[in-house]
Write a protein that holds these residues in place. Structure first.
Motif, PDB file in Angstrom:
ATOM      1  N   VAL A 138       0.690  -1.219   0.117  1.00  0.00           N
ATOM      2  CA  VAL A 138      -0.006   0.008  -0.179  1.00  0.00           C
ATOM      3  C   VAL A 138       0.794   1.346  -0.037  1.00  0.00           C
ATOM      4  CG1 VAL A 138      -0.082   0.007   2.566  1.00  0.00           C
ATOM      5  CG2 VAL A 138      -2.217   0.941   1.151  1.00  0.00           C
ATOM      6  N   PRO A 139       0.355   2.281  -0.682  1.00  0.00           N
ATOM      7  CA  PRO A 139       1.284   3.684  -0.511  1.00  0.00           C
ATOM      8  C   PRO A 139       1.488   4.039   0.753  1.00  0.00           C
ATOM      9  CG  PRO A 139      -0.577   3.582  -2.413  1.00  0.00           C
ATOM     10  CD  PRO A 139      -0.817   2.388  -1.374  1.00  0.00           C
ATOM     11  N   ARG A 140       2.573   5.044   0.772  1.00  0.00           N
ATOM     12  CA  ARG A 140       3.035   5.634   1.882  1.00  0.00           C
ATOM     13  C   ARG A 140       1.943   6.380   2.618  1.00  0.00           C
ATOM     14  NH1 ARG A 140       8.775   8.518   2.377  1.00  0.00           N
ATOM     15  NH2 ARG A 140       9.088   6.095   2.442  1.00  0.00           N
ATOM     16  N   GLY A 141       1.591   6.441   3.928  1.00  0.00           N
ATOM     17  CA  GLY A 141       0.628   7.382   4.669  1.00  0.00           C
ATOM     18  C   GLY A 141      -0.764   6.622   4.767  1.00  0.00           C
ATOM     19  N   ASN A 142      -0.839   5.356   4.534  1.00  0.00           N
ATOM     20  CA  ASN A 142      -2.089   4.840   4.663  1.00  0.00           C
ATOM     21  C   ASN A 142      -2.345   3.989   5.880  1.00  0.00           C
ATOM     22  OD1 ASN A 142      -4.034   4.715   2.061  1.00  0.00           O
ATOM     23  ND2 ASN A 142      -1.818   4.876   1.540  1.00  0.00           N
TER      24      ASN A 142
ATOM     25  N   TRP B 170      -2.869  -2.210  -3.109  1.00  0.00           N
ATOM     26  CA  TRP B 170      -3.532  -1.288  -3.571  1.00  0.00           C
ATOM     27  C   TRP B 170      -2.655  -0.326  -4.297  1.00  0.00           C
ATOM     28  CZ3 TRP B 170      -8.500  -0.421  -1.814  1.00  0.00           C
ATOM     29  CH2 TRP B 170      -9.267  -1.286  -0.737  1.00  0.00           C
ATOM     30  N   SER B 171      -2.921  -0.097  -5.733  1.00  0.00           N
ATOM     31  CA  SER B 171      -1.849   0.835  -6.357  1.00  0.00           C
ATOM     32  C   SER B 171      -2.744   1.180  -7.881  1.00  0.00           C
ATOM     33  CB  SER B 171      -0.695  -0.257  -7.018  1.00  0.00           C
ATOM     34  OG  SER B 171      -1.372  -1.165  -7.582  1.00  0.00           O
ATOM     35  N   ALA B 172      -2.162   1.987  -8.372  1.00  0.00           N
ATOM     36  CA  ALA B 172      -2.447   2.606  -9.481  1.00  0.00           C
ATOM     37  C   ALA B 172      -1.976   1.627 -10.684  1.00  0.00           C
ATOM     38  CB  ALA B 172      -2.071   4.038  -9.920  1.00  0.00           C
ATOM     39  N   ASP B 173      -2.926   1.488 -11.782  1.00  0.00           N
ATOM     40  CA  ASP B 173      -2.352   0.714 -12.908  1.00  0.00           C
ATOM     41  C   ASP B 173      -1.443   1.527 -13.730  1.00  0.00           C
ATOM     42  OD1 ASP B 173      -4.072  -1.557 -12.150  1.00  0.00           O
ATOM     43  OD2 ASP B 173      -5.768  -0.828 -13.158  1.00  0.00           O
ATOM     44  N   GLU B 174      -0.650   0.620 -14.381  1.00  0.00           N
ATOM     45  CA  GLU B 174       0.620   1.240 -15.403  1.00  0.00           C
ATOM     46  C   GLU B 174      -0.124   2.363 -16.235  1.00  0.00           C
ATOM     47  OE1 GLU B 174       4.194  -0.239 -18.108  1.00  0.00           O
ATOM     48  OE2 GLU B 174       2.821  -1.674 -17.068  1.00  0.00           O
ATOM     49  N   LYS B 175      -1.158   2.208 -16.724  1.00  0.00           N
ATOM     50  CA  LYS B 175      -1.669   3.210 -17.746  1.00  0.00           C
ATOM     51  C   LYS B 175      -2.683   4.098 -17.012  1.00  0.00           C
ATOM     52  CE  LYS B 175      -1.309  -0.231 -21.726  1.00  0.00           C
ATOM     53  NZ  LYS B 175      -2.475  -0.838 -22.536  1.00  0.00           N
TER      54      LYS B 175
ATOM     55  N   LYS C 230      -7.739   5.991  -6.076  1.00  0.00           N
ATOM     56  CA  LYS C 230      -7.904   4.314  -6.237  1.00  0.00           C
ATOM     57  C   LYS C 230      -6.707   3.721  -5.710  1.00  0.00           C
ATOM     58  CE  LYS C 230      -7.114   1.255 -10.356  1.00  0.00           C
ATOM     59  NZ  LYS C 230      -6.781   1.230 -11.777  1.00  0.00           N
ATOM     60  N   ALA C 231      -5.534   4.436  -5.621  1.00  0.00           N
ATOM     61  CA  ALA C 231      -4.412   3.832  -5.066  1.00  0.00           C
ATOM     62  C   ALA C 231      -4.390   3.749  -3.381  1.00  0.00           C
ATOM     63  CB  ALA C 231      -3.095   4.263  -5.580  1.00  0.00           C
TER      64      ALA C 231
ATOM     65  N   TYR D  87       3.527   7.089  -3.560  1.00  0.00           N
ATOM     66  CA  TYR D  87       2.148   7.535  -3.302  1.00  0.00           C
ATOM     67  C   TYR D  87       0.902   6.869  -4.205  1.00  0.00           C
ATOM     68  CZ  TYR D  87       4.812  11.439  -1.138  1.00  0.00           C
ATOM     69  OH  TYR D  87       5.565  12.099  -0.248  1.00  0.00           O
ATOM     70  N   LEU D  88       1.459   6.110  -5.132  1.00  0.00           N
ATOM     71  CA  LEU D  88       0.599   5.596  -6.031  1.00  0.00           C
ATOM     72  C   LEU D  88       0.858   3.822  -6.084  1.00  0.00           C
ATOM     73  CD1 LEU D  88       0.286   7.715  -9.180  1.00  0.00           C
ATOM     74  CD2 LEU D  88      -1.143   7.626  -7.151  1.00  0.00           C
ATOM     75  N   ASN D  89       1.969   3.430  -5.111  1.00  0.00           N
ATOM     76  CA  ASN D  89       2.460   2.096  -5.220  1.00  0.00           C
ATOM     77  C   ASN D  89       2.696   1.461  -6.422  1.00  0.00           C
ATOM     78  OD1 ASN D  89       3.014   0.060  -3.399  1.00  0.00           O
ATOM     79  ND2 ASN D  89       1.326  -0.913  -3.785  1.00  0.00           N
ATOM     80  N   GLN D  90       3.276   2.400  -7.375  1.00  0.00           N
ATOM     81  CA  GLN D  90       3.416   1.639  -8.779  1.00  0.00           C
ATOM     82  C   GLN D  90       5.219   1.065  -8.868  1.00  0.00           C
ATOM     83  OE1 GLN D  90       2.395   5.096 -11.500  1.00  0.00           O
ATOM     84  NE2 GLN D  90       1.049   3.606 -12.148  1.00  0.00           N
TER      85      GLN D  90
END
Length: 376
Positions: free
Chosen positions: A66-70, A228-233, A244-245, A279-282
């Motif tokens: 999961v991204p930082r801060g969650n 929990w992450s944003a998709d590549e596109k 979303k992320a 921040y988006l866990n990509q």
């Protein structure tokens, strides 16, 4: 086929442990009851509620990315205290591990502060200054361990909290702790991390495995993946992507802060990968962006027949630890033709594994796949 069943009573007890025994210890919510967010409640209920026919837990591992801060460290501290005090395991040994002892202590310190703020837990748990706490009723122990894998053989953990797995320099500590978990019937492994950039790491290996389990490609009923992450596109500058992320969007992750960080990333391309990773866990392919990897990947392809063509050679010899390299560059002979590169690399076959650990590079795999040639 194993038929699992859901133990509502145990799931409810685990859920209420957070909300009635624990409090937040920092930030705007400090001192308030630990009210689980919906995504955290799902994890807790699934992790402790699903059982095998004989009553043992279904899940033995949680992979939480999961991204930082969650609030993953705070959440993990609560999971550690539950395993220590509520699991009915005598002589339970819970360990916090990470790439270094200071990082490992972050989850432990949060758990210790939670104990100090809880009237019920303070009576039952005794924290000590040497980064360990005891649970005398069941002779339980929760402590921080260093990253020296060779000193960890012989451990008998009931729970392992592995923080920021992406920062682990090699797989040695993970392997030692993971293989030790088979000594107990209900041992649990909790891997928490933010995305990294090293695709030759133990974290990337676990990330890929968790995705295959999540998507039904691999059947492993003992693993609970939560990514929990944003998709590549996805548009990394969009607020919809941020929402979303980040499952704690609007709770512990504030929109105004991401707006500010996004502006920095737009002005500084070197910071873009940091924004997307933290921040988006990509998973990025570089720590800081120097070359756009999409542009780099477009340079791949099949070499034409280069025999008889003019070429320039660059030779880099090593005397101690570097690779030896020969690169042949074939300039274009027709309009719009690219420059072609033919590359050769060598290294001594001796100490291949040792050098790979030192450089955090899978030289042995590259030799096997023909990218590097070995010499005596």
């Amino acid at each position: 086929m194993t038929e699992y069943w859901f133990d509502e009573k145990t799931a409810f007890i685990a859920e209420m442990f957070f909300e009635r025994r624990l409090v937040h210890i920092e930030g705007p919510a400090a001192g308030q009851p630990f009210k689980l967010e919906p995504w955290q409640r799902d994890i807790v209920r699934n992790l402790f509620g699903w059982k095998m026919p004989d009553g043992r837990r279904k899940y033995r591992k949680l992979y939480l990315e999961v991204p930082r801060g969650n609030g993953k460290s705070t959440f993990s501290a609560g999971l550690a205290l539950y395993l220590l005090t509520m699991d009915g395991e005598r002589n339970a040994k819970i360990y916090s591990a990470a790439a270094d002892k200071d990082q490992a202590a972050m989850v432990f310190d949060t758990a210790r502060d939670m104990v100090e703020e809880s009237a019920q837990l303070k009576k039952r748990i005794k924290p000590y200054k040497n980064k360990q706490m005891l649970f005398p009723e069941m002779r339980g122990l929760y402590k921080v361990i260093s990253a020296d894998a060779y000193t960890k053989h012989g451990l008998n953990p009931h729970g392992v909290i592995f923080d920021e797995l992406h920062a682990q320099p090699n797989r040695e500590l993970y392997d030692v702790l993971h293989t030790a978990l088979g000594k107990r019937k209900q041992a649990m492994e909790i891997l928490i991390t933010t995305a990294g950039f090293d695709r030759n790491s133990i974290c990337w290996e676990q990330h890929e495995y968790a995705i295959k389990v999540r998507d039904g490609i691999v059947d492993d009923p003992t693993l609970l993946p939560s990514i929990w992450s944003a998709d590549e596109k996805d548009d990394w500058t969009s607020k919809d992507t941020w929402r979303k992320a980040n499952p704690n969007y609007g709770v512990s992750v504030q929109e105004w802060f991401l707006e500010q960080e996004c502006k920095v990333a737009l002005e500084s391309p070197a910071y873009q990968n940091t924004f997307r990773r933290l921040y988006l866990n990509q998973w990025t392919q570089q720590d800081a962006r120097w070359i756009d990897m999409e542009a780099w990947n477009r340079c791949g392809g099949t070499l034409p027949d280069l025999r008889g063509r003019m070429c320039f050679g660059g030779l880099d010899l090593s005397s101690t630890t570097d690779l030896c390299a020969l690169v042949l560059s074939f300039p274009p002979i027709a309009p719009n033709e690219p420059t072609w590169l033919l590359c050769f690399f060598w290294m001594p076959g001796e100490d291949l594994i040792k050098r790979g650990r030192r450089d955090r590079v899978p030289y042995d795999a590259w030799v096997r796949d023909g990218y590097i040639r070995t010499t005596p």
